[in-house]
Design an enzyme around this catalytic site. Structure first.
Site, PDB file in Angstrom:
ATOM      1  N   SER A  66     -29.271  23.455   4.470  1.00  0.00           N
ATOM      2  CA  SER A  66     -29.789  23.227   5.815  1.00  0.00           C
ATOM      3  C   SER A  66     -30.340  21.816   5.970  1.00  0.00           C
ATOM      4  O   SER A  66     -30.361  21.261   7.067  1.00  0.00           O
ATOM      5  CB  SER A  66     -30.890  24.249   6.136  1.00  0.00           C
ATOM      6  OG  SER A  66     -32.032  24.043   5.322  1.00  0.00           O
ATOM      7  N   SER A  67     -30.774  21.195   4.861  1.00  0.00           N
ATOM      8  CA  SER A  67     -31.358  19.855   4.905  1.00  0.00           C
ATOM      9  C   SER A  67     -30.309  18.761   5.043  1.00  0.00           C
ATOM     10  O   SER A  67     -30.646  17.615   5.361  1.00  0.00           O
ATOM     11  CB  SER A  67     -32.169  19.587   3.623  1.00  0.00           C
ATOM     12  OG  SER A  67     -33.191  20.531   3.478  1.00  0.00           O
ATOM     13  N   SER A  69     -27.035  19.395   6.591  1.00  0.00           N
ATOM     14  CA  SER A  69     -25.996  19.776   7.558  1.00  0.00           C
ATOM     15  C   SER A  69     -26.504  19.442   8.955  1.00  0.00           C
ATOM     16  O   SER A  69     -26.710  20.317   9.794  1.00  0.00           O
ATOM     17  CB  SER A  69     -25.668  21.274   7.421  1.00  0.00           C
ATOM     18  OG  SER A  69     -24.549  21.618   8.204  1.00  0.00           O
ATOM     19  N   LYS A  70     -26.694  18.141   9.202  1.00  0.00           N
ATOM     20  CA  LYS A  70     -27.418  17.705  10.391  1.00  0.00           C
ATOM     21  C   LYS A  70     -26.721  16.523  11.063  1.00  0.00           C
ATOM     22  O   LYS A  70     -26.093  15.696  10.393  1.00  0.00           O
ATOM     23  CB  LYS A  70     -28.847  17.287  10.017  1.00  0.00           C
ATOM     24  CG  LYS A  70     -29.690  18.403   9.403  1.00  0.00           C
ATOM     25  CD  LYS A  70     -31.035  17.872   8.907  1.00  0.00           C
ATOM     26  CE  LYS A  70     -31.895  18.966   8.288  1.00  0.00           C
ATOM     27  NZ  LYS A  70     -32.564  19.800   9.277  1.00  0.00           N
ATOM     28  N   CYS A 104     -35.589  18.139  14.344  1.00  0.00           N
ATOM     29  CA  CYS A 104     -35.734  17.971  12.898  1.00  0.00           C
ATOM     30  C   CYS A 104     -36.816  16.920  12.676  1.00  0.00           C
ATOM     31  O   CYS A 104     -36.606  15.739  12.969  1.00  0.00           O
ATOM     32  CB  CYS A 104     -34.428  17.524  12.245  1.00  0.00           C
ATOM     33  SG  CYS A 104     -34.626  17.136  10.479  1.00  0.00           S
ATOM     34  N   ASN A 106     -37.989  15.793   9.852  1.00  0.00           N
ATOM     35  CA  ASN A 106     -37.650  14.841   8.801  1.00  0.00           C
ATOM     36  C   ASN A 106     -36.757  13.726   9.327  1.00  0.00           C
ATOM     37  O   ASN A 106     -37.036  12.547   9.126  1.00  0.00           O
ATOM     38  CB  ASN A 106     -36.984  15.565   7.624  1.00  0.00           C
ATOM     39  CG  ASN A 106     -37.990  16.183   6.682  1.00  0.00           C
ATOM     40  OD1 ASN A 106     -38.794  15.486   6.087  1.00  0.00           O
ATOM     41  ND2 ASN A 106     -37.968  17.499   6.557  1.00  0.00           N
ATOM     42  N   LYS A 278     -38.726  29.338  12.760  1.00  0.00           N
ATOM     43  CA  LYS A 278     -38.806  29.322  11.304  1.00  0.00           C
ATOM     44  C   LYS A 278     -39.713  30.455  10.842  1.00  0.00           C
ATOM     45  O   LYS A 278     -40.542  30.960  11.601  1.00  0.00           O
ATOM     46  CB  LYS A 278     -39.378  27.993  10.804  1.00  0.00           C
ATOM     47  CG  LYS A 278     -38.615  26.760  11.248  1.00  0.00           C
ATOM     48  CD  LYS A 278     -37.178  26.768  10.762  1.00  0.00           C
ATOM     49  CE  LYS A 278     -36.489  25.447  11.077  1.00  0.00           C
ATOM     50  NZ  LYS A 278     -35.033  25.498  10.785  1.00  0.00           N
ATOM     51  N   SER A 309     -35.421  27.887   6.145  1.00  0.00           N
ATOM     52  CA  SER A 309     -34.669  27.184   7.174  1.00  0.00           C
ATOM     53  C   SER A 309     -33.203  27.578   7.075  1.00  0.00           C
ATOM     54  O   SER A 309     -32.621  27.552   5.986  1.00  0.00           O
ATOM     55  CB  SER A 309     -34.806  25.667   6.995  1.00  0.00           C
ATOM     56  OG  SER A 309     -34.059  24.970   7.966  1.00  0.00           O
ATOM     57  N   HIS A 314     -36.529  26.534   1.929  1.00  0.00           N
ATOM     58  CA  HIS A 314     -36.372  25.088   1.949  1.00  0.00           C
ATOM     59  C   HIS A 314     -36.828  24.480   0.623  1.00  0.00           C
ATOM     60  O   HIS A 314     -37.783  24.958   0.013  1.00  0.00           O
ATOM     61  CB  HIS A 314     -37.192  24.508   3.106  1.00  0.00           C
ATOM     62  CG  HIS A 314     -36.823  23.112   3.482  1.00  0.00           C
ATOM     63  ND1 HIS A 314     -37.339  22.008   2.847  1.00  0.00           N
ATOM     64  CD2 HIS A 314     -35.978  22.633   4.439  1.00  0.00           C
ATOM     65  CE1 HIS A 314     -36.852  20.911   3.404  1.00  0.00           C
ATOM     66  NE2 HIS A 314     -36.018  21.256   4.364  1.00  0.00           N
ATOM     67  N   MET A 318     -39.776  21.389   6.045  1.00  0.00           N
ATOM     68  CA  MET A 318     -39.254  20.790   7.255  1.00  0.00           C
ATOM     69  C   MET A 318     -40.379  20.024   7.949  1.00  0.00           C
ATOM     70  O   MET A 318     -41.517  20.481   8.001  1.00  0.00           O
ATOM     71  CB  MET A 318     -38.717  21.862   8.199  1.00  0.00           C
ATOM     72  CG  MET A 318     -37.673  22.781   7.575  1.00  0.00           C
ATOM     73  SD  MET A 318     -38.375  24.096   6.533  1.00  0.00           S
ATOM     74  CE  MET A 318     -38.881  25.262   7.785  1.00  0.00           C
TER      75      MET A 318
END
Length: 396
Positions: A66-67, A69-70, A104, A106, A278, A309, A314, A318
């Protein structure tokens, strides 16, 4: 046999905080993808390499978490007192959809740097040496983020000695201010606590009744007590991500919490809304060993938090959930506040699987309603690659 050649689109691959994503200028996208809709979603899915039934995203830029795929789309802002508009797309790994329902935190730390380098910020507003203030309109949630980006010799400074747990190498510090981060449009008609309660009794089939703090700040988040779901708060990823029953339990909690928060009408809609809300669980301070082998002592933190997430625990935290943590910690009586020892702290340091993170928030109560003026935290960002990303011309 006839075939459709690939096309190339200007893009930048960036790390922001503990996430990575593909950044685009809106005007660089193919015309059909410059507006919301199926063409844009199909393009971004193909860029990232989704949907992938193998769960690896081998044929795209995604990193199968998930971290990583943005996607991010940035454009000059037409709004007063803002430099750029920033739109975030969370790309599903194994399903054919892009979730636009939240931000997001981050990658927010990379938006200011990208905007400056991409020529989207008025040069007259940028110092040759010093701190550039980039005013960002977060278009997913209609909120303002202010990024303080270091500039050296007229260029964004990316290297430095700021260390962020969850990121291997040090870099330059970027401070973010999330202004008035409580949601206005979702759940509860704008209330930071959409149910009107600091702690709810959440009924979940098969689990019974769980205490939950449900908050709209940074991102809609459901906080639970770790011990109520059979955990200590010291868990690392494998303890949960390797347990299908645990993942199913948390998804069930998430779905019922989303209904209670007013984000969806029934639990069947949760599958198409993976990015929000979340789910996180909290506990009082305890010693543990982080995923890097770093020892975290109980005295190093105010509380422990673990968050999921896109259906998985995670690896760190996040950024938007950190905003929710800081905000909830500042409000006496929430589960987060109680885990942090009570009182009304203006900042907390919490333990996550990769280490620790400090986040501050300014919460006030007016006429019985809690609100938060801003939340502040530091991240870092760095360009990893820039040039063009290629996709088959018939993929969108």
């Amino acid at each position: 046999m006839a075939h459709t050649p690939q096309i190339k689109i200007p893009a930048t691959y960036m790390r922001g905080g503990t996430s990575k994503g593909v950044f685009f200028r809106l005007d660089d996208l193919p015309e059909a993808a410059r507006v919301p809709g199926p063409a844009r979603d199909k393009l971004l899915l193909r860029v990232i390499g989704s949907p992938d039934p193998y769960g690896k995203q081998i044929d795209g830029m995604g990193g199968a978490t998930s971290s990583t795929s943005k996607t991010v789309i940035v454009s000059k802002s037409t709004r007063d007192n803002h430099d750029v508009d920033y739109l975030f797309g969370q790309v599903s790994i194994d399903k054919p959809f892009v979730d636009w329902s939240g931000n997001c935190g981050n990658l927010s730390s990379a938006v200011g740097s990208f905007a400056i380098t991409a020529g989207l910020v008025d040069p007259e507003r940028l110092p040759r040496d010093g701190m550039a203030t980039v005013r960002i309109w977060q278009a997913n949630i209609n909120k303002t983020i202010i990024a303080h980006v270091p500039v050296t010799n007229g260029e964004v400074q990316e290297t430095g000695d700021f260390e962020l747990d969850g990121v291997t190498f040090p870099a330059a510090e970027v401070q973010l201010e999330f202004m008035d981060p409580a949601a206005e449009e979702e759940g509860g008609g704008g209330s930071m606590f959409p149910t009107g309660n600091l702690v709810d009794e959440l009924e979940v089939p098969g689990l019974g009744t769980l205490k939950a703090t449900m908050i709209n700040a940074g991102i809609p988040t459901i906080f639970l007590n770790a011990e109520d779901v059979g955990y200590t708060g010291t868990e690392l990823q494998d303890a949960i991500n390797g347990d299908p029953r645990a993942l199913a339990m948390f998804e069930t909690i998430r779905a019922h919490g989303a209904v209670r928060m007013g984000l969806i009408k029934d639990t069947g809609e949760a599958a198409a809304r993976q990015h929000t809300p979340k789910v996180a669980f909290v506990a009082r301070p305890a010693a543990y060993t982080s995923s890097s082998g770093k020892q975290v002592a109980a005295a190093d933190v105010d509380l422990l938090v673990r968050a999921l997430s896109m259906g998985k625990l995670h690896h760190a935290m996040m950024g938007t959930a950190a905003v929710a943590i800081g905000t909830a910690a500042a409000v006496p009586g929430t589960l987060v506040n109680i885990a942090a020892g009570g009182g009304k702290p203006d900042a907390v340091r919490f333990g996550h699987p990769s280490g620790t993170l400090r986040v501050g928030a300014e919460a006030v109560q007016l006429e019985g309603e809690w609100s938060v003026t801003k939340a502040v935290m530091s991240r870092s960002a760095r360009v990893l690659m820039e040039g063009w990303v290629r996709v088959p011309g018939d993929s969108f």
